[in-house]
Write a protein that holds these residues in place. Structure first.
Motif, PDB file in Angstrom:
ATOM      1  N   GLN A  61      38.009  32.180  78.028  1.00 51.65           N
ATOM      2  CA  GLN A  61      38.248  33.395  77.245  1.00 51.65           C
ATOM      3  C   GLN A  61      39.735  33.668  77.029  1.00 51.65           C
ATOM      4  O   GLN A  61      40.115  34.314  76.063  1.00 51.65           O
ATOM      5  CB  GLN A  61      37.568  34.608  77.892  1.00 51.65           C
ATOM      6  CG  GLN A  61      38.139  35.018  79.237  1.00 51.65           C
ATOM      7  CD  GLN A  61      37.434  34.330  80.387  1.00 51.65           C
ATOM      8  OE1 GLN A  61      36.865  33.253  80.214  1.00 51.65           O
ATOM      9  NE2 GLN A  61      37.450  34.965  81.551  1.00 51.65           N
TER      10      GLN A  61
ATOM     11  N   ARG B 218      30.750  34.693  74.202  1.00 49.28           N
ATOM     12  CA  ARG B 218      31.049  33.747  73.137  1.00 49.28           C
ATOM     13  C   ARG B 218      32.512  33.817  72.727  1.00 49.28           C
ATOM     14  O   ARG B 218      32.868  33.472  71.609  1.00 49.28           O
ATOM     15  CB  ARG B 218      30.170  34.034  71.921  1.00 49.28           C
ATOM     16  CG  ARG B 218      28.699  33.710  72.108  1.00 49.28           C
ATOM     17  CD  ARG B 218      28.444  32.216  71.993  1.00 49.28           C
ATOM     18  NE  ARG B 218      27.031  31.885  72.023  1.00 49.28           N
ATOM     19  CZ  ARG B 218      26.551  30.666  71.832  1.00 49.28           C
ATOM     20  NH1 ARG B 218      27.396  29.668  71.589  1.00 49.28           N
ATOM     21  NH2 ARG B 218      25.256  30.430  71.891  1.00 49.28           N
ATOM     22  N   SER B 219      33.356  34.251  73.630  1.00 48.15           N
ATOM     23  CA  SER B 219      34.770  34.401  73.310  1.00 48.15           C
ATOM     24  C   SER B 219      35.562  33.224  73.883  1.00 48.15           C
ATOM     25  O   SER B 219      35.478  32.936  75.086  1.00 48.15           O
ATOM     26  CB  SER B 219      35.302  35.719  73.874  1.00 48.15           C
ATOM     27  OG  SER B 219      36.695  35.816  73.676  1.00 48.15           O
TER      28      SER B 219
ATOM     29  N   GLN C 286      38.797  34.722  70.679  1.00 45.78           N
ATOM     30  CA  GLN C 286      38.168  34.589  69.366  1.00 45.78           C
ATOM     31  C   GLN C 286      36.667  34.368  69.563  1.00 45.78           C
ATOM     32  O   GLN C 286      36.258  33.560  70.393  1.00 45.78           O
ATOM     33  CB  GLN C 286      38.750  33.415  68.577  1.00 45.78           C
ATOM     34  CG  GLN C 286      40.234  33.531  68.268  1.00 45.78           C
ATOM     35  CD  GLN C 286      40.723  32.430  67.350  1.00 45.78           C
ATOM     36  OE1 GLN C 286      40.010  32.036  66.427  1.00 45.78           O
ATOM     37  NE2 GLN C 286      41.932  31.933  67.597  1.00 45.78           N
ATOM     38  N   THR C 287      35.863  35.082  68.810  1.00 50.83           N
ATOM     39  CA  THR C 287      34.419  34.910  68.884  1.00 50.83           C
ATOM     40  C   THR C 287      34.029  33.634  68.156  1.00 50.83           C
ATOM     41  O   THR C 287      34.392  33.423  66.996  1.00 50.83           O
ATOM     42  CB  THR C 287      33.689  36.106  68.250  1.00 50.83           C
ATOM     43  OG1 THR C 287      34.088  37.314  68.925  1.00 50.83           O
ATOM     44  CG2 THR C 287      32.187  35.941  68.353  1.00 50.83           C
TER      45      THR C 287
ATOM     46  N   SER D  56      32.214  31.497  76.880  1.00 54.72           N
ATOM     47  CA  SER D  56      33.435  31.947  77.547  1.00 54.72           C
ATOM     48  C   SER D  56      33.696  31.207  78.848  1.00 54.72           C
ATOM     49  O   SER D  56      34.829  31.168  79.324  1.00 54.72           O
ATOM     50  CB  SER D  56      33.359  33.461  77.816  1.00 54.72           C
ATOM     51  OG  SER D  56      33.224  34.173  76.602  1.00 54.72           O
TER      52      SER D  56
END
Length: 379
Positions: free
Chosen positions: A316, A356-357, A361-362, A368
């Motif tokens: 992340q 989901r980072s 950024q997603t 993550s």
């Protein structure tokens, strides 16, 4: 008549006198000529028969009592200050020398990369999408299939379970420690996140050490910032209020078995203090410090003393002391993973965490965090 004879003898006497100097010079050459110095020859054919020709070259290492060590730097890394050499008294020097010899004995058996090699761009140029795809593909594709495994909390070998457990230990007979060799297990985790791992390795009868700087509950075993061992008391967990460091302390003091330690130490120092040359099972959730710790293990060769490694990698954010553009960070992470592989580690299991980072950024094709299980095939 006498007058004519006198004048005819004069030229003869004069000629004889004129011949005396050349004769004397020639005689001098005959007598002293062989003793005159000769021009130095360059070929072997010009040396006298039976002569021996040789050269003596003396090479002495350049000595510098103020040498400094510096960590390797590359894309994705923040610069570090150079470490200063410590001046110690005779007692500390002897103690450090003994610890250094112990550590050196461990490292002398290790073969592998000593510097982290930064990998080339996957697309030939910086690209966040391309670098992300490469690293996600790499950490989600096992390199070794195991027909027999140890699952979380289960010290008995079994077939791979259904679903996706957090981690797995490959339990093939040729990979497990020999029955007559006491196994050693380390765990670096906070807030009890390693409970299942400790249960598994304790059930195997290993000498177990749990490291948690936040732990204030003495629930059995040893506790504190001292490095004390249970000395092979299988299944007993020695708990240490300590954490992993990736830098050698500025004023380095080598620790011998049982000596007091600092709040954080490198893995090599911890092993030397506990008298271990091998860690058979190691669990690590280092909260984004894993990238620099892994680099230290690669460059010091310590990773080759670890047989099984279960570690969580966090994506992340860049991590402690890691900097640069996002694509540079991704390339650095991949380089670290390649360094582990070059040291003999093969991925046997991958489990994705939540979120989901990636680098804030997603993303759709990544998570993550991932918990990765490796086995060292070079031991």
């Amino acid at each position: 008549m006498r007058s004519c004879t006198r004048w005819r003898g004069l030229p003869l006497r004069s000629g004889i006198l004129l011949l005396v100097p050349p004769l004397l010079f020639a005689l001098q050459l005959l007598v002293f000529g062989p003793r005159l110095p000769r021009p130095a020859g360059t070929g072997v054919e010009e040396q006298e028969e039976g002569a021996v020709a040789f050269s003596v070259i003396s090479i002495e290492p350049e000595r510098n009592s103020h040498q400094r060590r510096s960590t390797s730097r590359g894309p994705g890394l923040l610069q570090e200050e150079e470490e200063e050499e410590e001046e110690v008294d005779d007692g500390e020097t002897r103690e450090g020398a003994r610890a250094y010899e112990d550590e050196n004995e461990m490292h002398s058996r290790q073969v592998g990369p000593r510097t982290l090699e930064v990998q080339p761009w996957v697309a030939g140029k910086p690209s966040f999408a391309a670098e992300l795809n490469r690293i996600v593909t790499y950490i989600t594709k096992p390199q070794l299939n195991c027909s027999s495994v140890l699952s979380p909390g289960q010290p008995q070998a079994s077939q791979p379970p259904a679903g996706s457990p957090d981690w797995l230990l490959c339990a093939e007979d040729w990979l497990l420690p020999a029955a007559d060799v006491p196994c050693v297990a380390y765990s670096f985790s906070m807030d009890g996140g390693d409970a299942e791992f400790l249960k598994t390795v304790s059930g195997l009868g290993c000498e177990v050490h749990s490291f948690d700087p936040s732990n204030s509950n003495a629930s059995g075993g040893h506790l504190g910032n001292s490095l004390e061992s249970n000395y092979g008391d299988g299944g007993v967990v020695s708990r240490h209020k300590m954490w992993l460091e990736w830098r050698a302390p500025r004023k380095r003091k080598h620790k011998t078995r049982g000596n007091q330690g600092s709040v954080s130490q490198t893995l090599a120092d911890i092993m030397a203090a506990l008298g271990h040359h091998t860690v058979h099972f190691l669990y690590a959730d280092l909260l984004s410090a894993e990238w620099r710790v892994f680099q230290n293990w690669i460059e010091s060769g310590t990773v080759q003393s670890v047989h099984y490694l279960v570690a969580t990698v966090h994506l992340q954010w860049a991590g402690f002391e890691v900097g640069g553009a996002d694509e540079e960070v991704l390339r650095y992470w991949f380089s670290v993973l390649q360094g582990l592989q070059a040291s003999g580690l093969k991925l046997v299991h991958s489990s994705a965490g939540e979120g989901r980072s990636v680098l804030k950024q997603t993303v759709a094709n990544g998570h993550s965090s991932y918990t990765l299980s490796w086995i060292n095939t070079r031991r």
